[in-house]
Design a protein around this motif. Structure first.
Motif, PDB file in Angstrom:
ATOM      1  N   UNK A 105     -53.068 -52.392 -15.389  1.00 58.30           N
ATOM      2  CA  UNK A 105     -51.806 -51.695 -15.646  1.00 58.30           C
ATOM      3  C   UNK A 105     -50.600 -52.534 -15.241  1.00 58.30           C
ATOM      4  N   UNK A 106     -49.441 -52.147 -15.756  1.00 51.78           N
ATOM      5  CA  UNK A 106     -48.196 -52.846 -15.421  1.00 51.78           C
ATOM      6  C   UNK A 106     -47.859 -52.699 -13.945  1.00 51.78           C
ATOM      7  N   UNK A 107     -48.360 -51.660 -13.304  1.00 56.22           N
ATOM      8  CA  UNK A 107     -48.097 -51.460 -11.871  1.00 56.22           C
ATOM      9  C   UNK A 107     -49.086 -52.201 -10.987  1.00 56.22           C
ATOM     10  N   UNK A 108     -50.018 -52.894 -11.587  1.00 62.13           N
ATOM     11  CA  UNK A 108     -50.954 -53.728 -10.848  1.00 62.13           C
ATOM     12  C   UNK A 108     -51.794 -52.966  -9.845  1.00 62.13           C
ATOM     13  N   UNK A 109     -52.282 -53.717  -8.869  1.00 58.05           N
ATOM     14  CA  UNK A 109     -53.114 -53.131  -7.819  1.00 58.05           C
ATOM     15  C   UNK A 109     -52.350 -52.061  -7.054  1.00 58.05           C
ATOM     16  N   UNK A 110     -51.086 -52.312  -6.803  1.00 63.89           N
ATOM     17  CA  UNK A 110     -50.246 -51.361  -6.068  1.00 63.89           C
ATOM     18  C   UNK A 110     -50.287 -49.978  -6.722  1.00 63.89           C
ATOM     19  N   UNK A 111     -50.140 -49.934  -8.034  1.00 64.50           N
ATOM     20  CA  UNK A 111     -50.146 -48.666  -8.749  1.00 64.50           C
ATOM     21  C   UNK A 111     -51.499 -47.972  -8.693  1.00 64.50           C
ATOM     22  N   UNK A 112     -52.562 -48.766  -8.846  1.00 68.46           N
ATOM     23  CA  UNK A 112     -53.910 -48.165  -8.816  1.00 68.46           C
ATOM     24  C   UNK A 112     -54.232 -47.674  -7.414  1.00 68.46           C
ATOM     25  N   UNK A 113     -53.849 -48.420  -6.392  1.00 70.26           N
ATOM     26  CA  UNK A 113     -54.079 -47.975  -5.021  1.00 70.26           C
ATOM     27  C   UNK A 113     -53.283 -46.715  -4.712  1.00 70.26           C
ATOM     28  N   UNK A 114     -52.099 -46.604  -5.271  1.00 72.28           N
ATOM     29  CA  UNK A 114     -51.290 -45.386  -5.091  1.00 72.28           C
ATOM     30  C   UNK A 114     -52.006 -44.187  -5.720  1.00 72.28           C
ATOM     31  N   UNK A 115     -52.601 -44.380  -6.895  1.00 70.31           N
ATOM     32  CA  UNK A 115     -53.354 -43.297  -7.529  1.00 70.31           C
ATOM     33  C   UNK A 115     -54.538 -42.882  -6.658  1.00 70.31           C
TER      34      UNK A 115
END
Length: 151
Positions: free
Chosen positions: A59-69
């Protein structure tokens, strides 16, 4: 029989979950592994015996975005399937008596459709390959898939 295994994928060392936002490449896509344990893994090399989940993101949010999810889900919001499996077994993160750790393997590439090149698309495919490679190595060594990848 469990064998000693040295990762060939090149994961970072374990980081405390609370320090994941300090991970330099957190905005990049890649694969990641999670550990939930009584041990202090911070700064240690990764070993499959500590891994409970393997995941990826393009995703465009990278690892940061997936970890937030994942984090949102273990705190009660339904945004990540692996996080939901963890929540169903362990309850909300704030009630855990275990520590949460994460490690990652970044694959640098442009993920925005209007900007990515054929080379970027190949790198994005490499992310999927690396996730399945890690899952296969895990199963080869332990005889099972990670506890929270089984849903």
């Amino acid at each position: 029989m469990v064998h000693e295994f040295k990762f060939m994928i090149g994961f970072s060392k374990w980081m405390n979950w609370e320090e994941k936002d300090n991970f330099e490449d957190r905005k990049c896509p890649g694969i990641y592994m999670i550990s939930i344990t009584d041990k202090n893994l911070h700064g240690l090399e990764v070993d499959y015996k500590d891994v409970v989940y393997i995941g990826r993101t393009n995703s465009m949010n990278g690892l940061r975005g997936r970890w937030k999810q994942f984090e949102d889900t273990i705190n009660g919001k339904d945004r990540h399937s692996g996080g939901k499996t963890v929540l169903n077994k362990l309850g909300p993160y704030c009630d855990w008596n275990k520590k949460l750790f994460v490690c990652a393997k970044v694959v640098s590439c442009e993920v925005k459709k209007d900007k990515r090149t054929p080379a970027d698309l190949r790198r994005m495919g490499k992310i999927a390959y690396l996730e399945y490679k890690a899952l296969a190595e895990f199963k080869e060594i332990t005889g099972n898939e990670p506890e929270y990848n089984k849903q």
